[in-house]
Design a protein around this motif. Structure first.
Motif, mmCIF file in Angstrom:
data_model
loop_
_atom_site.group_PDB
_atom_site.id
_atom_site.type_symbol
_atom_site.label_atom_id
_atom_site.label_comp_id
_atom_site.label_asym_id
_atom_site.label_seq_id
_atom_site.Cartn_x
_atom_site.Cartn_y
_atom_site.Cartn_z
ATOM 1 N N PHE A 314 0.684 -1.211 -0.045
ATOM 2 C CA PHE A 314 -0.021 -0.001 0.026
ATOM 3 C C PHE A 314 0.896 1.207 0.022
ATOM 4 C CE2 PHE A 314 -2.455 -3.445 2.514
ATOM 5 C CZ PHE A 314 -3.361 -3.529 1.702
ATOM 6 N N GLY A 315 2.104 1.112 -0.270
ATOM 7 C CA GLY A 315 3.065 2.266 -0.547
ATOM 8 C C GLY A 315 2.961 3.038 0.915
ATOM 9 N N PHE A 316 3.282 4.237 1.040
ATOM 10 C CA PHE A 316 3.590 4.953 2.317
ATOM 11 C C PHE A 316 2.486 5.104 3.402
ATOM 12 C CE2 PHE A 316 3.915 9.163 4.658
ATOM 13 C CZ PHE A 316 5.120 8.844 5.457
ATOM 14 N N VAL A 317 1.347 4.997 2.771
ATOM 15 C CA VAL A 317 -0.143 4.780 3.821
ATOM 16 C C VAL A 317 -0.122 3.795 4.342
ATOM 17 C CG1 VAL A 317 -2.351 4.725 3.629
ATOM 18 C CG2 VAL A 317 -1.390 6.243 2.301
ATOM 19 N N GLY A 318 0.566 2.229 3.713
ATOM 20 C CA GLY A 318 0.381 1.207 4.363
ATOM 21 C C GLY A 318 1.768 1.157 5.428
ATOM 22 N N MET A 319 2.684 1.821 5.379
ATOM 23 C CA MET A 319 3.776 2.056 6.296
ATOM 24 C C MET A 319 3.086 2.778 7.350
ATOM 25 S SD MET A 319 7.251 2.741 4.103
ATOM 26 C CE MET A 319 8.347 2.488 5.637
ATOM 27 N N LEU A 320 2.121 3.712 7.200
ATOM 28 C CA LEU A 320 1.509 4.385 8.442
ATOM 29 C C LEU A 320 0.750 3.331 9.162
ATOM 30 C CD1 LEU A 320 0.809 7.721 6.934
ATOM 31 C CD2 LEU A 320 2.689 7.210 8.291
ATOM 32 N N ILE A 321 -0.047 2.549 8.456
ATOM 33 C CA ILE A 321 -0.907 1.873 9.177
ATOM 34 C C ILE A 321 -0.513 0.324 9.688
ATOM 35 C CG2 ILE A 321 -2.769 2.745 7.948
ATOM 36 C CD1 ILE A 321 -3.142 0.221 6.377
ATOM 37 N N ALA A 322 1.172 0.420 9.350
ATOM 38 C CA ALA A 322 1.746 -1.181 9.618
ATOM 39 C C ALA A 322 1.770 -1.236 11.194
ATOM 40 C CB ALA A 322 3.022 -1.003 9.007
ATOM 41 N N VAL A 323 2.187 -0.259 11.891
ATOM 42 C CA VAL A 323 2.276 -0.258 13.221
ATOM 43 C C VAL A 323 1.038 -0.713 13.987
ATOM 44 C CG1 VAL A 323 3.101 0.935 15.519
ATOM 45 C CG2 VAL A 323 4.277 1.070 13.321
ATOM 46 N N PRO A 324 0.031 0.202 13.606
ATOM 47 C CA PRO A 324 -1.619 -0.397 14.184
ATOM 48 C C PRO A 324 -1.812 -1.607 13.954
ATOM 49 C CG PRO A 324 -1.607 1.954 13.386
ATOM 50 C CD PRO A 324 -0.329 1.261 12.899
ATOM 51 N N VAL A 325 -1.877 -2.077 12.773
ATOM 52 C CA VAL A 325 -2.283 -3.450 12.260
ATOM 53 C C VAL A 325 -1.334 -4.363 12.858
ATOM 54 C CG1 VAL A 325 -2.427 -5.073 10.129
ATOM 55 C CG2 VAL A 325 -3.267 -2.657 10.146
ATOM 56 N N ALA A 326 0.085 -4.289 13.133
ATOM 57 C CA ALA A 326 0.586 -5.165 13.635
ATOM 58 C C ALA A 326 0.388 -5.233 15.227
ATOM 59 C CB ALA A 326 2.226 -4.630 13.672
ATOM 60 N N ALA A 327 0.120 -4.255 15.926
ATOM 61 C CA ALA A 327 -0.227 -4.288 17.397
ATOM 62 C C ALA A 327 -1.672 -4.887 17.406
ATOM 63 C CB ALA A 327 -0.397 -2.780 17.631
ATOM 64 N N ALA A 328 -2.430 -4.684 16.370
ATOM 65 C CA ALA A 328 -3.964 -5.449 16.570
ATOM 66 C C ALA A 328 -3.761 -6.947 16.511
ATOM 67 C CB ALA A 328 -4.851 -4.703 15.629
ATOM 68 N N LEU A 329 -3.134 -7.069 15.311
ATOM 69 C CA LEU A 329 -2.677 -8.692 15.157
ATOM 70 C C LEU A 329 -2.051 -9.345 16.262
ATOM 71 C CD1 LEU A 329 -1.717 -8.490 11.098
ATOM 72 C CD2 LEU A 329 -4.077 -9.284 12.204
#
Length: 355
Positions: A314-329
């Motif tokens: 998802f590009g730069f937006v993907g990197m921004l949401i990576a930490v919240p998604v990693a935390a949630a998972l």
């Protein structure tokens, strides 16, 4: 009548696919809104404290907005011009520094550079790869920088989105809570609380650590006399949220520049190395334990994997949401493990006897 688990999983799976497709298709468009939401999430506790002191939500948001505008103006006038000049100069100096390093290694080990040798081919291949990657990154940065409309949109929309979301944050959370499936609302609330705890500890805590360390590195390196101290401090602070990477990149860059600038002055080179050694001691023994804690649950390898995967998808937006998604998972995985350990599948006969 509650829906069967199979149908529930089907609906949740469809929702996840739709979200992924939207992120993939509208990543660039969503960037200001994702940034605005992240900023609102980060400063929501400050608004809550101001409310506890007697201010209304509107007044608390206004106070935070005025303070943020003043702080941004100061940074824009004092720090940003110097940082931009240093970053541009650093981009010009690095090729020359690399050439000097190559000449030094060639003098010490000339056999590595014999024409046609495997070592020579490897070095040339690495240099070509680095050069192509650097050119690609610079072209992307320049392409973004010259797009004045995109920059203006980013600087205008992000603060507006952040202010409106901050103003309505509590109402939005309450509204989402009302829309939760009633059968699963308690479990979802528990998981959301755990995810919020992880994110608050990691993002807010590591954000503060990055800011403190970046400021320390920049000031200390400039006091030592390193030409690009502000730029190196900015880079080191920016990547500190990935454990050890900030010190590795910043330290290697600073010491390499120190060797290039102070060659023969070993005292100055040692002082540059000492700046990063002291920074690591402060981070490991004071900042991270106090501001982040040891129970965040985001392993560095898991974090790097999430950043790589979401950045590629998802590009730069993907990197921004990576930490919240990693935390949630991570939270969901630990929750599923807890459920498994308490299930008949794991406990077997002991579970049956307990019943």
């Amino acid at each position: 009548m509650a829906l069967p688990a199979q149908k529930q999983m089907k609906y949740w799976g469809i929702a996840a696919v739709v979200i992924a497709v939207v992120l993939w298709a509208l990543g660039d468009v969503l960037l200001p809104f994702v940034l605005g939401a992240a900023i609102a999430y980060l400063i929501d506790p400050i608004a809550d404290r101001l409310e506890a002191m007697g201010l209304s939500r509107t007044a608390a948001t206004a106070v935070i907005t005025v303070f943020a505008v003043l702080l941004f103006a100061i940074i824009l006038l004092v720090v940003v011009p110097t940082l931009i000049y240093q970053m541009l100069d650093l981009a010009k100096v690095l090729p020359e520094a690399f050439k000097n390093l190559r000449d030094f290694v060639q003098q010490q080990a000339p056999s590595l550079f014999d024409e046609g040798s495997r070592a020579q081919q490897t070095i040339v291949s690495i240099a070509q790869t680095l050069q192509s990657k650097a050119i690609g990154v610079l072209e992307g940065v320049v392409g973004s920088a010259v797009s004045l409309v995109n920059v203006l949109i980013l600087f205008v929309i992000v603060p507006v989105v952040a202010v409106y979301l901050l103003l309505d944050w509590d109402r939005m959370v309450a509204r989402i809570d009302e829309l939760l499936p009633r059968d699963h609302a308690p479990t979802i609330r528990e998981l959301a609380a755990r995810i919020d705890k992880v994110l608050a500890s990691f993002i807010r805590g590591m954000g503060t650590v990055c800011l403190i360390l970046g400021t320390y590195y920049a000031v200390a390196l400039m006091l030592v006399g390193l030409n690009f101290g502000l730029a190196v401090g900015f880079i080191a602070g920016l990547v500190t949220f990935i454990p050890y990477l900030g010190a590795l990149i910043g330290g290697a860059l600073a010491i390499g520049l120190a060797l290039f600038q102070f060659w023969g002055d070993w005292w100055s080179i040692g002082m540059v190395a000492g700046v990063f050694a002291i920074g690591q001691v402060i981070e490991g023994n004071l900042l991270t334990p106090k501001l982040v804690g040891n129970s965040v649950g985001l392993h560095p390898v898991w974090l790097l994997l999430a950043l790589s995967v979401f950045g590629a998808l998802f590009g730069f937006v993907g990197m921004l949401i990576a930490v919240p998604v990693a935390a949630a998972l991570g939270v969901i995985a630990r929750f599923l493990v807890e459920q498994y350990l308490d299930s008949r599948l794991y406990q077997g006969k002991a579970f049956h006897d307990a019943d």
